[in-house]
Write a protein that holds these residues in place. Structure first.
Motif, PDB file in Angstrom:
ATOM      1  N   LEU A 113     -12.308 -27.503  -1.039  1.00 17.55           N
ATOM      2  CA  LEU A 113     -13.303 -27.512   0.044  1.00 17.55           C
ATOM      3  C   LEU A 113     -14.220 -26.302  -0.044  1.00 17.55           C
ATOM      4  CD1 LEU A 113     -11.094 -28.736   3.020  1.00 17.55           C
ATOM      5  CD2 LEU A 113     -13.109 -29.896   2.101  1.00 17.55           C
ATOM      6  N   ALA A 114     -13.684 -25.165  -0.411  1.00 16.38           N
ATOM      7  CA  ALA A 114     -14.511 -23.962  -0.554  1.00 16.38           C
ATOM      8  C   ALA A 114     -15.509 -24.131  -1.691  1.00 16.38           C
ATOM      9  CB  ALA A 114     -13.625 -22.740  -0.796  1.00 16.38           C
ATOM     10  N   LEU A 115     -15.082 -24.752  -2.780  1.00 14.28           N
ATOM     11  CA  LEU A 115     -16.000 -25.002  -3.905  1.00 14.28           C
ATOM     12  C   LEU A 115     -17.128 -25.950  -3.495  1.00 14.28           C
ATOM     13  CD1 LEU A 115     -13.591 -25.365  -6.963  1.00 14.28           C
ATOM     14  CD2 LEU A 115     -15.284 -23.570  -6.564  1.00 14.28           C
ATOM     15  N   ILE A 116     -16.789 -26.962  -2.752  1.00  9.10           N
ATOM     16  CA  ILE A 116     -17.812 -27.900  -2.277  1.00  9.10           C
ATOM     17  C   ILE A 116     -18.804 -27.167  -1.384  1.00  9.10           C
ATOM     18  CG2 ILE A 116     -18.207 -29.901  -0.770  1.00  9.10           C
ATOM     19  CD1 ILE A 116     -15.638 -31.110  -1.937  1.00  9.10           C
ATOM     20  N   ALA A 117     -18.304 -26.338  -0.495  1.00  6.97           N
ATOM     21  CA  ALA A 117     -19.190 -25.578   0.396  1.00  6.97           C
ATOM     22  C   ALA A 117     -20.111 -24.673  -0.412  1.00  6.97           C
ATOM     23  CB  ALA A 117     -18.368 -24.764   1.385  1.00  6.97           C
ATOM     24  N   GLN A 118     -19.574 -24.032  -1.441  1.00  4.80           N
ATOM     25  CA  GLN A 118     -20.401 -23.173  -2.293  1.00  4.80           C
ATOM     26  C   GLN A 118     -21.486 -23.985  -3.008  1.00  4.80           C
ATOM     27  OE1 GLN A 118     -17.596 -21.285  -4.915  1.00  4.80           O
ATOM     28  NE2 GLN A 118     -17.165 -19.611  -3.486  1.00  4.80           N
ATOM     29  N   ARG A 119     -21.122 -25.154  -3.496  1.00  5.03           N
ATOM     30  CA  ARG A 119     -22.097 -26.008  -4.178  1.00  5.03           C
ATOM     31  C   ARG A 119     -23.215 -26.434  -3.222  1.00  5.03           C
ATOM     32  NH1 ARG A 119     -18.129 -30.071  -7.459  1.00  5.03           N
ATOM     33  NH2 ARG A 119     -17.564 -28.638  -9.124  1.00  5.03           N
ATOM     34  N   MET A 120     -22.841 -26.768  -1.992  1.00  5.33           N
ATOM     35  CA  MET A 120     -23.849 -27.206  -1.017  1.00  5.33           C
ATOM     36  C   MET A 120     -24.810 -26.063  -0.684  1.00  5.33           C
ATOM     37  SD  MET A 120     -21.629 -29.728   1.436  1.00  5.33           S
ATOM     38  CE  MET A 120     -22.915 -30.761   2.090  1.00  5.33           C
ATOM     39  N   VAL A 121     -24.292 -24.877  -0.511  1.00  3.23           N
ATOM     40  CA  VAL A 121     -25.152 -23.720  -0.226  1.00  3.23           C
ATOM     41  C   VAL A 121     -26.069 -23.466  -1.407  1.00  3.23           C
ATOM     42  CG1 VAL A 121     -25.121 -21.195   0.073  1.00  3.23           C
ATOM     43  CG2 VAL A 121     -23.587 -22.628   1.429  1.00  3.23           C
ATOM     44  N   SER A 122     -25.506 -23.549  -2.594  1.00  8.08           N
ATOM     45  CA  SER A 122     -26.288 -23.335  -3.811  1.00  8.08           C
ATOM     46  C   SER A 122     -27.407 -24.376  -3.935  1.00  8.08           C
ATOM     47  CB  SER A 122     -25.349 -23.392  -5.014  1.00  8.08           C
ATOM     48  OG  SER A 122     -26.022 -23.624  -6.188  1.00  8.08           O
ATOM     49  N   LEU A 123     -27.091 -25.627  -3.635  1.00  8.81           N
ATOM     50  CA  LEU A 123     -28.105 -26.692  -3.713  1.00  8.81           C
ATOM     51  C   LEU A 123     -29.221 -26.467  -2.699  1.00  8.81           C
ATOM     52  CD1 LEU A 123     -26.086 -29.988  -4.244  1.00  8.81           C
ATOM     53  CD2 LEU A 123     -27.787 -28.999  -5.771  1.00  8.81           C
ATOM     54  N   LYS A 124     -28.867 -26.056  -1.504  1.00  2.00           N
ATOM     55  CA  LYS A 124     -29.879 -25.817  -0.479  1.00  2.00           C
ATOM     56  C   LYS A 124     -30.811 -24.680  -0.890  1.00  2.00           C
ATOM     57  CE  LYS A 124     -27.390 -27.835   3.358  1.00  2.00           C
ATOM     58  NZ  LYS A 124     -26.783 -27.676   4.665  1.00  2.00           N
ATOM     59  N   GLN A 125     -30.243 -23.666  -1.509  1.00  2.00           N
ATOM     60  CA  GLN A 125     -31.081 -22.556  -1.965  1.00  2.00           C
ATOM     61  C   GLN A 125     -31.986 -22.988  -3.105  1.00  2.00           C
ATOM     62  OE1 GLN A 125     -28.281 -19.453  -2.865  1.00  2.00           O
ATOM     63  NE2 GLN A 125     -28.161 -18.764  -0.738  1.00  2.00           N
ATOM     64  N   GLU A 126     -31.459 -23.808  -4.005  1.00  2.00           N
ATOM     65  CA  GLU A 126     -32.241 -24.290  -5.135  1.00  2.00           C
ATOM     66  C   GLU A 126     -33.357 -25.236  -4.689  1.00  2.00           C
ATOM     67  OE1 GLU A 126     -29.639 -26.114  -7.984  1.00  2.00           O
ATOM     68  OE2 GLU A 126     -28.490 -24.270  -8.287  1.00  2.00           O
ATOM     69  N   LYS A 164     -25.085 -35.940  -0.780  1.00  3.78           N
ATOM     70  CA  LYS A 164     -24.345 -37.061  -0.183  1.00  3.78           C
ATOM     71  C   LYS A 164     -22.975 -37.227  -0.860  1.00  3.78           C
ATOM     72  CE  LYS A 164     -27.103 -38.748   2.917  1.00  3.78           C
ATOM     73  NZ  LYS A 164     -26.732 -38.672   4.307  1.00  3.78           N
ATOM     74  N   VAL A 165     -22.945 -37.101  -2.192  1.00  2.00           N
ATOM     75  CA  VAL A 165     -21.686 -37.198  -2.930  1.00  2.00           C
ATOM     76  C   VAL A 165     -20.745 -36.065  -2.502  1.00  2.00           C
ATOM     77  CG1 VAL A 165     -20.635 -36.988  -5.228  1.00  2.00           C
ATOM     78  CG2 VAL A 165     -22.648 -38.425  -4.912  1.00  2.00           C
ATOM     79  N   LEU A 166     -21.296 -34.860  -2.407  1.00  2.00           N
ATOM     80  CA  LEU A 166     -20.481 -33.713  -1.987  1.00  2.00           C
ATOM     81  C   LEU A 166     -19.942 -33.900  -0.568  1.00  2.00           C
ATOM     82  CD1 LEU A 166     -22.476 -30.663  -3.421  1.00  2.00           C
ATOM     83  CD2 LEU A 166     -20.317 -31.614  -4.265  1.00  2.00           C
ATOM     84  N   GLU A 167     -20.758 -34.450   0.315  1.00  2.00           N
ATOM     85  CA  GLU A 167     -20.298 -34.695   1.687  1.00  2.00           C
ATOM     86  C   GLU A 167     -19.174 -35.723   1.719  1.00  2.00           C
ATOM     87  OE1 GLU A 167     -23.823 -35.641   3.909  1.00  2.00           O
ATOM     88  OE2 GLU A 167     -24.396 -33.532   4.090  1.00  2.00           O
ATOM     89  N   ALA A 168     -19.297 -36.747   0.863  1.00  2.00           N
ATOM     90  CA  ALA A 168     -18.235 -37.757   0.785  1.00  2.00           C
ATOM     91  C   ALA A 168     -16.940 -37.124   0.248  1.00  2.00           C
ATOM     92  CB  ALA A 168     -18.674 -38.914  -0.103  1.00  2.00           C
ATOM     93  N   GLN A 169     -17.074 -36.276  -0.773  1.00  4.14           N
ATOM     94  CA  GLN A 169     -15.904 -35.580  -1.300  1.00  4.14           C
ATOM     95  C   GLN A 169     -15.289 -34.680  -0.231  1.00  4.14           C
ATOM     96  OE1 GLN A 169     -17.295 -33.473  -4.764  1.00  4.14           O
ATOM     97  NE2 GLN A 169     -16.847 -35.194  -6.142  1.00  4.14           N
ATOM     98  N   LYS A 170     -16.142 -34.016   0.511  1.00  2.94           N
ATOM     99  CA  LYS A 170     -15.678 -33.119   1.569  1.00  2.94           C
ATOM    100  C   LYS A 170     -14.862 -33.909   2.602  1.00  2.94           C
ATOM    101  CE  LYS A 170     -17.576 -30.614   5.450  1.00  2.94           C
ATOM    102  NZ  LYS A 170     -18.806 -30.234   6.124  1.00  2.94           N
ATOM    103  N   GLU A 171     -15.370 -35.058   3.012  1.00  2.00           N
ATOM    104  CA  GLU A 171     -14.652 -35.891   3.972  1.00  2.00           C
ATOM    105  C   GLU A 171     -13.294 -36.326   3.428  1.00  2.00           C
ATOM    106  OE1 GLU A 171     -15.345 -36.557   7.190  1.00  2.00           O
ATOM    107  OE2 GLU A 171     -16.968 -35.115   6.868  1.00  2.00           O
ATOM    108  N   GLU A 172     -13.265 -36.702   2.156  1.00  2.00           N
ATOM    109  CA  GLU A 172     -11.999 -37.114   1.527  1.00  2.00           C
ATOM    110  C   GLU A 172     -11.010 -35.950   1.502  1.00  2.00           C
ATOM    111  OE1 GLU A 172      -9.051 -39.290  -0.026  1.00  2.00           O
ATOM    112  OE2 GLU A 172     -10.946 -40.085   0.728  1.00  2.00           O
ATOM    113  N   TYR A 173     -11.492 -34.769   1.132  1.00  2.00           N
ATOM    114  CA  TYR A 173     -10.617 -33.595   1.113  1.00  2.00           C
ATOM    115  C   TYR A 173     -10.136 -33.231   2.516  1.00  2.00           C
ATOM    116  CZ  TYR A 173     -11.176 -32.470  -3.835  1.00  2.00           C
ATOM    117  OH  TYR A 173     -11.120 -32.490  -5.212  1.00  2.00           O
ATOM    118  N   LEU A 174     -10.979 -33.409   3.508  1.00  2.00           N
ATOM    119  CA  LEU A 174     -10.558 -33.118   4.885  1.00  2.00           C
ATOM    120  C   LEU A 174      -9.444 -34.069   5.332  1.00  2.00           C
ATOM    121  CD1 LEU A 174     -13.974 -32.274   6.581  1.00  2.00           C
ATOM    122  CD2 LEU A 174     -12.080 -30.704   6.106  1.00  2.00           C
ATOM    123  N   LYS A 175      -9.552 -35.334   4.937  1.00  2.00           N
ATOM    124  CA  LYS A 175      -8.483 -36.298   5.241  1.00  2.00           C
ATOM    125  C   LYS A 175      -7.184 -35.887   4.541  1.00  2.00           C
ATOM    126  CE  LYS A 175     -11.492 -40.294   5.878  1.00  2.00           C
ATOM    127  NZ  LYS A 175     -11.945 -41.569   5.287  1.00  2.00           N
TER     128      LYS A 175
END
Length: 143
Positions: free
Chosen positions: A40-53, A71-82
């Motif tokens: 989950l931390a890696l996904i969060a880092q990727r999302m922040v990085s994408l927003k900056q890019e 969208k793919v990262l958000e879906a992965q995030k939801e799966e990891y949260l479950k």
């Protein structure tokens, strides 16, 4: 005096074995939880990085690709949260099992300590009696 012997040693050994097993299972469950949290931390880092890019991008294809990737990262995030929620349930079960093992083991250990203290007290009294007896015999022999 004979060596100290605890009558319930076999039971205590078995319960200690169960407690060790429960600790190992809890450790595994916590490791799974930590692994999911790291993902989950890696996904969060990727999302922040994408927003900056994405700041200052003007190419529609790049913006579209990044949007789809988010969208793919958000879906992965939801799966990891479950998975994390499920892992937390397992961890709670393992923690409860360990606590139950500790509840069963602690009284036996306290009883063993109490019996050993009594054994030690008796051994000291016996040793003192033997020393007194030897002293008496020595005094009688010298007179």
């Amino acid at each position: 005096m004979k060596k100290f012997s605890y009558e319930l040693q076999d039971v205590l050994d078995y319960r200690n074995f169960q407690q060790d097993q429960a600790e190992a299972e809890l450790s595994k469950a916590l490791a799974v939880e930590n692994e999911i949290n790291e993902s989950l931390a890696l996904i969060a880092q990727r999302m922040v990085s994408l927003k900056q890019e994405s700041k200052g991008l003007t190419d529609f294809n790049l913006i579209s690709n990044q949007y789809n990737f988010v969208k793919v990262l958000e879906a992965q995030k939801e799966e990891y949260l479950k998975r994390l929620a499920e892992a937390k349930l397992v961890t709670d079960e393992k923690r409860a099992a360990l606590q139950e093992c500790i509840k069963k083991t602690t009284p036996l250990e306290k009883l063993k300590e109490k019996q050993f203290d009594e054994y030690r007290q008796t051994a000291l009294k016996e040793e003192n009696n033997n020393l007194e007896e030897l002293s008496t015999i020595k005094n009688n022999f010298q007179n």
